[in-house]
Design a protein around this motif. Structure first.
Motif, short mmCIF file in Angstrom:
data_model
loop_
_atom_site.label_atom_id
_atom_site.label_comp_id
_atom_site.label_asym_id
_atom_site.label_seq_id
_atom_site.Cartn_x
_atom_site.Cartn_y
_atom_site.Cartn_z
N GLY A 119 -1.14 -4.38 -5.72
CA GLY A 119 -0.51 -3.63 -4.64
C GLY A 119 -1.04 -2.22 -4.52
N PHE A 120 -1.18 -1.53 -5.64
CA PHE A 120 -1.68 -0.15 -5.61
C PHE A 120 -3.15 -0.11 -5.19
N ARG A 121 -3.95 -1.04 -5.70
CA ARG A 121 -5.38 -1.04 -5.36
C ARG A 121 -5.62 -1.41 -3.91
N GLN A 122 -4.83 -2.34 -3.38
CA GLN A 122 -5.02 -2.80 -2.00
C GLN A 122 -4.34 -1.90 -0.98
N GLY A 123 -3.54 -0.94 -1.46
CA GLY A 123 -2.89 -0.02 -0.54
C GLY A 123 -1.59 -0.51 0.04
N THR A 124 -1.07 -1.64 -0.45
CA THR A 124 0.21 -2.14 0.07
C THR A 124 1.40 -1.54 -0.68
N LEU A 125 1.12 -0.83 -1.77
CA LEU A 125 2.16 -0.14 -2.53
C LEU A 125 1.84 1.35 -2.59
N ALA A 126 2.90 2.16 -2.46
CA ALA A 126 2.75 3.61 -2.63
C ALA A 126 3.56 4.11 -3.82
N ILE A 127 4.65 3.40 -4.13
CA ILE A 127 5.53 3.82 -5.21
C ILE A 127 6.29 2.61 -5.74
N ALA A 128 6.52 2.59 -7.05
CA ALA A 128 7.26 1.49 -7.67
C ALA A 128 7.69 1.89 -9.07
N PRO A 129 8.82 1.39 -9.53
CA PRO A 129 9.21 1.63 -10.93
C PRO A 129 8.34 0.80 -11.86
N THR A 130 8.04 1.33 -13.03
CA THR A 130 7.22 0.59 -13.98
C THR A 130 7.45 1.12 -15.39
N TYR A 131 6.88 0.42 -16.34
CA TYR A 131 6.96 0.82 -17.74
C TYR A 131 5.79 1.74 -18.08
N SER A 132 6.02 2.68 -18.98
CA SER A 132 4.95 3.61 -19.37
C SER A 132 3.75 2.86 -19.92
N THR A 133 4.00 1.77 -20.64
CA THR A 133 2.90 0.98 -21.21
C THR A 133 2.04 0.36 -20.11
N ASP A 134 2.68 -0.12 -19.05
CA ASP A 134 1.93 -0.72 -17.94
C ASP A 134 1.21 0.34 -17.12
N PHE A 135 1.80 1.54 -17.03
CA PHE A 135 1.18 2.59 -16.24
C PHE A 135 -0.22 2.93 -16.74
N VAL A 136 -0.41 2.92 -18.05
CA VAL A 136 -1.74 3.23 -18.61
C VAL A 136 -2.78 2.27 -18.03
N LEU A 137 -2.42 1.00 -17.93
CA LEU A 137 -3.34 0.00 -17.36
C LEU A 137 -3.52 0.21 -15.86
N LEU A 138 -2.43 0.50 -15.16
CA LEU A 138 -2.49 0.69 -13.71
C LEU A 138 -3.39 1.87 -13.35
N GLN A 139 -3.29 2.95 -14.11
CA GLN A 139 -4.06 4.15 -13.80
C GLN A 139 -5.56 3.94 -14.04
N GLN A 140 -5.90 3.03 -14.92
CA GLN A 140 -7.32 2.74 -15.15
C GLN A 140 -7.99 2.22 -13.88
N GLU A 141 -7.24 1.47 -13.08
CA GLU A 141 -7.78 0.92 -11.84
C GLU A 141 -7.50 1.81 -10.63
N SER A 142 -6.46 2.65 -10.73
CA SER A 142 -6.07 3.53 -9.62
C SER A 142 -5.87 4.94 -10.17
N PRO A 143 -6.97 5.71 -10.31
CA PRO A 143 -6.91 7.02 -10.97
C PRO A 143 -5.96 8.03 -10.32
N ASP A 144 -5.64 7.86 -9.03
CA ASP A 144 -4.74 8.80 -8.35
C ASP A 144 -3.27 8.52 -8.63
N LEU A 145 -2.98 7.47 -9.38
CA LEU A 145 -1.59 7.18 -9.72
C LEU A 145 -1.05 8.23 -10.69
N ARG A 146 0.22 8.55 -10.51
CA ARG A 146 0.92 9.45 -11.42
C ARG A 146 2.19 8.76 -11.90
N TYR A 147 2.65 9.17 -13.09
CA TYR A 147 3.87 8.59 -13.67
C TYR A 147 4.85 9.71 -13.94
N VAL A 148 6.11 9.48 -13.58
CA VAL A 148 7.13 10.50 -13.78
C VAL A 148 8.44 9.85 -14.21
#
Length: 345
Positions: free
Chosen positions: A213-242
């Motif tokens: 979803g983040f890579r294809q642009g169909t997602l802009a925001i979603a709840p997630t786990y900190s562990t998964d965020f590390v993987l997500l950011q590898q593919e989508s460098p502009d992602l931020r976690y808060v």
């Protein structure tokens, strides 16, 4: 040889191998390093059979229906431990059979003394928000970005894939009691979700779904786990976690031994193996998560250790998911099916 099984509706856990040369592990998909499994199999001449579940509800239903028959080790979140203990589905660890248990700094493990008798820490972290920073000028700092989203996020909202994750975050945003909400507070939470429904494009906690979803642009925001965020950011460098200012959630996953296991000695052997410092360090790298194992943490690359320490420190100040009462759980499920009546996602 590692065997991976996925249970479909109508299948039973009891159909798994119960032979002594097999070890049956029930866990999330892709949650253990294959190299770690291969080393264990080679050292002890045993085949590990991995059965995966899609969410906690599926896991609980399968174990409840079978009593855990055919399973040896189950991955459990901390909010489920007490119910599994009460139902007699898991058994105490025999610590003399886990000599590497000495490596765990148990004083820092956030479990009760009773829970520590059953559970071996496996991974921990926080639950917050991931968002595409390039879409918005200001940084996100509140659950409002999800539940009262700015125009940049509308139509690109992702919501939690489990009702027990979804409703507590709404109550947190609204400022209500997370675990003992009144009926009208639950109704207000449901109304908020129904209002948001047209902007939701995904109901899932799956890393694969969020990544797509983040890579294809169909997602802009979603709840997630900190562990998964590390993987997500590898593919989508502009992602931020808060972790939002209203608060986030801390979680701890543990491995437990099924009371119905026919291979309890093997199960203890496996738990002991995972606590060898080199193996534990490798598993931390794979899961993007620290546990209270100082000797293993020392073996991590400094950059990785600092990042994971940051996530861990943030997480430990947050709320904890709890074993919800039946009434609240029913309300959560009712809300969930109202949001997604056709099971589209």
């Amino acid at each position: 040889m590692i065997r991976v099984l996925v249970l479909f509706f109508g299948c039973t856990i009891a159909a798994l191998s119960t032979a002594a040369e097999y070890l049956n592990l029930y866990t999330w998909d892709d949650y253990i390093d294959p190299v770690v499994l291969e080393r264990f199999e080679q050292r002890y001449d045993v085949s590990v059979v991995i059965t995966t579940y899609a969410d906690d509800l599926e896991r609980d239903q399968q174990v409840a229906s079978s009593g855990g028959e055919g399973l040896d080790i189950i991955l459990l979140d901390d909010s489920s431990l007490n119910s599994y203990i009460r139902n007699g589905w898991i058994t105490r660890r025999v610590t003399k059979n886990i000599p590497n248990n000495r490596y765990i700094n148990w004083q820092t493990v956030r479990l009760s003394e009773l829970e520590k008798q059953y559970a071996q820490p496996y991974a921990e972290g926080s639950y917050g928000l991931a968002y595409r920073s390039e879409l918005i000028e200001e940084s996100v700092d509140s659950w409002a970005a999800l539940y009262n989203p700015p125009k940049e996020f509308r139509g690109k909202i992702g919501l939690a894939g489990q009702p027990t994750e979804l409703l507590p975050t709404v109550l947190l945003y609204l400022g209500y009691d997370l675990w003992n909400p009144t009926s009208w507070q639950l109704t207000e939470a449901e109304r908020l979700l129904m209002k948001l429904r047209p902007d939701v494009t995904l109901f899932s906690s799956s890393t694969q779904d969020l990544d797509a979803g983040f890579r294809q642009g169909t997602l802009a925001i979603a709840p997630t786990y900190s562990t998964d965020f590390v993987l997500l950011q590898q593919e989508s460098p502009d992602l931020r976690y808060v972790i939002p200012k209203e608060g986030g959630f801390y979680w701890l996953d543990s491995l437990v031994i099924a009371a119905a296991s026919h291979s309890k000695d093997r199960a203890h052997q496996f738990l002991n193996f995972l606590l060898e410092p080199e193996i534990a360090a490798r598993q931390m790298m794979y899961n993007n998560s620290l546990i209270s194992h100082p000797e293993a943490i020392k073996q991590l690359p400094e950059e990785v250790r600092q990042q994971l320490e940051k996530f861990r420190t943030q997480a430990r100040d947050q709320y904890r998911f709890k074993d919800s009462g039946i009434w609240s759980l029913r309300q959560m499920m009712s809300t969930w099916y109202s949001l997604d009546p056709e099971g589209k996602y």
